[in-house]
Design an enzyme around this catalytic site. Structure first.
Site: not given
Ligand code: CTP
Length: 399
Positions: A209, A277, A287, A322, A336, A340
């Site tokens: 990303n 995610d 490859k 975050f 969240k 969490k």
């Molecule tokens: N995070 C994590 N592990 C993951 C995804 C997210 O530790 N697999 C943590 C990030 O470091 C951040 C928080 O979760 O502190 C929120 O991440 P974000 O991407 O905003 O939220 P998601 O829980 O992934 O939800 P969505 O993608 O649906 O917004």
């Protein structure tokens, strides 16, 4: 803050000019003091021009600031919050370690009331000599800080540990010494996740990303400056700040494993990483070749590192997450926080092009009691300091 930069006689003296520039740029008042030998390597005019302040030294031609010439060394010593000697020769360290003072810089060093930092540079055999090392130990015993010389090719043609440390390392060490410690955070161990994760499809392709990891790195720096012992689990290509323990990772699974190994011994977690995610179901060993017609990539979920660590939280441990949101920021972040099991969440508005790599940013903290006043907009370094100050206040208030 006020910094007196002592420059002694070594070829690395030219690097003091770059350090002076960085310190001025960071908002410090910098006055330089050259020893006689230092002034043979770099001119007072260079240092005076870079700092906008007169340069002091053994040569009366550049003693310009003299409120009371008889006690100049005492005035300068009182003025300085920190005296940094860069580069420091064996001679100046030997004098100070043994209470000798026969020129302006050595008298300032004995009269100084603030912090003292040495960045030595010399031939590697000189640095390794037991007499020099005994002086270093003595100075450390007085509470003085050191940025030790590093390995490299020396001006004399020898190779070894004697080269002045990187100016950026010396700058960071000065910033750390000058930053106010936050008593409730000082000497605590904190885990910070930062940067993007990378999920490989095959040996050449990866899913990732747009995160650079700069917010997490700035948080690591700001917590370190507050006196915290920071463990940074870092994806991406950024360098971790000096004085921070860095564990480099690639995938979400790597990040989880690195974090789980550290978490039982930590006081807190700040999860700033932009964790992928999803990952490809399989990583092909070779490859992957393109095919005719539509192609399908099967993705599976990666572990949620923040949620996993929060669920393993012991009494006294705290967890900050975050949330990067492009719409309904507060509502999404609040859910969240609850889902969490976090103590706080910092909401980052990424609508439009905000958030990623952009310098000025805003974060809204949310705790169980609801949203708090936003921090910023500010560059990420300042924002990280504001986060640390805010969290320090919350912990001190016992909430
Ligand atoms: N995070 C994590 N592990 C993951 C995804 C997210 O530790 N697999 C943590 C990030 O470091 C951040 C928080 O979760 O502190 C929120 O991440 P974000 O991407 O905003 O939220 P998601 O829980 O992934 O939800 P969505 O993608 O649906 O917004």
């Amino acid at each position: 803050m006020k910094i007196l930069l002592g420059v002694t006689g070594g070829i690395a003296a030219y690097k003091a000019a770059e350090l002076a520039r960085l310190l001025v740029k960071a908002g410090h008042s910098v006055r330089c003091c050259l020893t006689d030998a230092g002034s043979r390597f770099i001119t007072p005019l260079t240092l005076a021009t870079l700092t906008g302040e007169p340069c002091f030294g053994a040569n009366p031609d550049y003693h310009e600031w003299r409120p009371n010439p008889k006690v100049e060394h005492v005035d300068l010593a009182k003025w300085a919050d920190l005296v940094a000697v860069v580069p420091a020769t064996a001679d100046i360290m030997g004098k100070t370690a043994n209470g000798l003072a026969d020129d302006l810089l050595s008298t300032i060093l004995l009269a100084a009331r603030g912090k003292i930092l040495w960045a030595p540079a010399m031939n590697q055999a000189m640095w390794a000599h037991p007499a020099v090392q005994a002086n270093v130990t003595r100075l450390q015993g007085f509470g003085h800080a050191f940025v030790n010389p590093v390995e490299g090719l020396l001006a004399c043609g020898d190779e070894g540990a004697g080269k002045l440390a990187d100016v950026s390392e010396i700058f960071e060490a000065i910033q750390t010494l000058l930053a106010p410690r936050i008593p409730i955070l000082a000497d605590r161990h904190i885990l910070i996740t930062a940067g993007p994760t990378r999920e490989d499809l095959d040996p050449v392709r990866t899913l990732t990303n747009r995160s650079t990891g700069s917010m997490g790195v700035e948080l690591a720096r700001a917590f370190r400056n507050a006196g915290v012992r920071v463990h940074l689990v870092l994806g991406g290509d950024l360098k971790g700040p000096s004085g921070v323990e860095v564990v480099r990772v690639r995938s979400a699974q790597d990040m989880l494993e690195a974090c789980q190994a550290l978490w039982p011994d930590m006081d807190g977690l700040v999860a700033a990483a932009a964790v992928a995610d999803q990952r490809p179901e399989h990583c092909a060993p070779e490859k992957v070749k393109k095919q005719e017609g539509p192609e399908t990539l099967v993705l599976v979920r990666t572990p949620d590192i923040l949620a996993t660590l929060a669920s393993q939280k012991k009494a006294g441990q705290w967890v900050i997450g975050f949330a990067a949101e492009s719409e309904h920021h507060l509502a999404h972040a609040q859910s969240k926080l609850e889902k969490k099991g976090l103590d706080a969440i910092l909401v980052n508005d990424i609508s439009g092009d905000r958030g990623f790599g952009f310098q000025a940013n805003t974060l809204t903290p949310i705790t169980k009691t609801g949203p708090h006043p936003s921090l910023g907009p500010a560059p990420k370094g300042e924002l990280a300091q504001a986060v640390v100050a805010w969290w320090g206040q919350r912990l001190s208030a016992g909430s």
